[in-house]
Design an enzyme around this catalytic site. Structure first.
Site, short mmCIF file in Angstrom:
data_model
loop_
_atom_site.label_atom_id
_atom_site.label_comp_id
_atom_site.label_asym_id
_atom_site.label_seq_id
_atom_site.Cartn_x
_atom_site.Cartn_y
_atom_site.Cartn_z
N LYS A 119 -8.70 -98.78 30.88
CA LYS A 119 -9.24 -99.25 32.19
C LYS A 119 -10.81 -99.03 32.04
CE LYS A 119 -6.79 -97.29 35.25
NZ LYS A 119 -5.70 -96.64 34.24
N ASN A 142 -11.85 -96.38 40.30
CA ASN A 142 -11.06 -95.17 39.53
C ASN A 142 -12.02 -94.66 38.41
OD1 ASN A 142 -8.56 -93.70 39.09
ND2 ASN A 142 -8.66 -94.65 36.96
N HIS A 187 2.76 -91.91 35.57
CA HIS A 187 2.90 -91.30 36.77
C HIS A 187 4.30 -91.62 37.51
CE1 HIS A 187 -1.19 -90.90 36.65
NE2 HIS A 187 -1.69 -92.09 36.38
#
Length: 447
Positions: A119, A142, A187
């Site tokens: 990302k 983020n 996650h």
């Protein structure tokens, strides 16, 4: 859609950099929110204390404050199953994140980027390409820059890097361009319903998007509704943007057109080439001169802690890939090396696995050219994958000293942990900086 919050009783849950950006946002509107954090000593508590007329509560859940609130802004690090969140939802209190707050305040076209891996690199590539053109762009989310801190910038485009944690609290994301770069297990300690929940959250990014950028090789990141929208695809060997392998050359291509030989790039590895493909796909509709885009990509050096070459001496390559906090990212890093060299890889794994499944690593680690070094909270779990070829120690520093005694010319030392760093470090940056600092110190003392 600019909202009026003057009649709202606002509670900000979380005192990190996101929480502080939310405080500043409301203060700029003459609104004084309450702030809560269950940590007894929040990292930024000193900054909170400098705000005048701000009430704060730390160390526990203030249920009376929750009941008094009509809107709660929750930081992305707070689990949706947190007792405070559960309590608020049962009492029908509206809960949003800082990105949703941002979205309600701007009409500037948004480019939104998510994915399990890559990302930040893609976000920076796209940002540099747009800035090279006549357009103005600002990045947030983020990547470490709170979105609210760029809200009033004079932008033609806002580029938002979005995690699944942030997407969880977003409800009105109407992107001009959006993409899911890839989806791999990550996650799982946070997404208690497993991969199905994780995928569903990621795919929210496409819901109201005008143009969708899709990874044609990753069925998890696509959904049937995309076919009804305008989309551009990228992939390893197929897609609008793809790679073409010819003898000793690998080309970045758009359909039948060769655009760029990967030898002209300053970054290497197949995963980085795919990042280049995705960046080109994202800017495709922005009417940016192709030569400008290619010029930026040729000079892109990569980001710190993301497959970053930190030293090359005595014919030994030391690579800091501390940002690889999940198994898929580490597998990608290993594959990228093995496709370009036959060198022995001294691979450093370890940290907190976040309940990850290490099985995908098991097969790739059977390669005779890989020696495994494991440390930290999950060292035994990693060691048990291949006990006969693994070396264990408690800390990353101990592992680096050990490798330095064993490493030989032509070896590649790769820190690509496949785990979170939070068992021993404040984050992947501190872990990567520790790795880099120790290497430079040991090489200097060797001379």
């Amino acid at each position: 859609m600019i909202c009026n919050y003057s009649n709202k009783k606002i509670l900000i849950f979380g005192m990190g950099i996101t929480g502080i950006s939310c405080i500043n946002f409301f203060l700029s509107k003459g609104i004084f929110p309450k702030v809560m954090d269950t940590c007894k000593n929040p990292k930024y508590i000193k900054k909170i204390l400098k705000f005048k007329n701000i009430s704060y509560h730390i160390g526990s859940i203030n249920y009376s404050w929750i009941l008094e609130s009509t809107l709660i802004i929750v930081s992305p690090g707070i689990n949706s199953t947190h007792p405070a969140i559960t309590f608020a939802l049962k009492n029908n209190i509206e809960i949003i994140g800082d990105i949703e707050l941002f979205l309600r305040e701007t009409n500037t076209p948004i480019i939104s980027i998510t994915g399990s891996n890559g990302k930040s690199s893609v976000t920076m590539m796209v940002n540099k390409i747009i800035q090279k053109s006549r357009f103005r762009a600002y990045i947030g989310g983020n990547i470490g820059i709170p979105a609210l801190s760029i809200l009033n910038k004079p932008a033609d485009y806002f580029i938002l890097e979005l995690s699944s944690f942030q997407l969880e609290y977003i409800f009105n994301l109407k992107s001009y361009i959006s993409t899911i770069l890839n989806i791999t297990p990550d996650h799982m300690d946070r997404h208690h319903l497993g991969m199905e929940q994780y995928i569903k959250i990621k795919q929210k990014i496409y819901k109201y998007s005008k143009i969708c950028i899709i990874n044609i090789d990753d069925p998890l990141s696509c959904n049937k509704k995309i076919k009804n929208k305008k989309y551009i695809s990228f992939g390893l060997k197929k897609g609008d943007y793809h790679l073409d392998y010819q003898k000793n050359n690998t080309w970045i291509c758009y359909k039948q057109q060769k655009l760029l030989n990967t030898k002209e790039l300053k970054i290497f590895g197949q995963h980085n080439y795919i990042n280049v493909l995705s960046a080109l796909s994202i800017v495709h509709e922005l009417k940016i001169n192709l030569d400008d885009s290619l010029s930026v990509l040729k000079n892109f050096l990569g980001l710190p802690h993301r497959f970053q070459i930190v030293n090359k001496s005595n014919n030994i390559l030391w690579i800091n890939d501390s940002k690889s906090t999940n198994v898929a990212s580490t597998v990608s890093a290993i594959n990228s090396i093995q496709k370009t060299t036959q060198s022995k890889i001294r691979l450093i794994l370890g940290g907190d696995s976040k309940s990850a499944n290490f099985t995908p690593l098991k097969n790739i680690l059977t390669n005779k050219s890989i020696v495994i070094y494991c440390y930290g909270k999950c060292k035994k779990k990693i060691f048990n994958l291949h006990p006969h070829k693994s070396i264990c120690s408690d800390t990353l520093s101990e592992i680096i000293y050990l490798i330095f005694k064993q490493v030989k010319p032509t070896d590649i030392v790769l820190l690509s942990p496949a785990c979170s760093s939070l068992d021993q470090f404040s984050g992947f940056r501190e872990r990567g900086n520790t790795f880099t600092r120790l290497i430079k110190h040991l090489i200097k003392t060797q001379k």
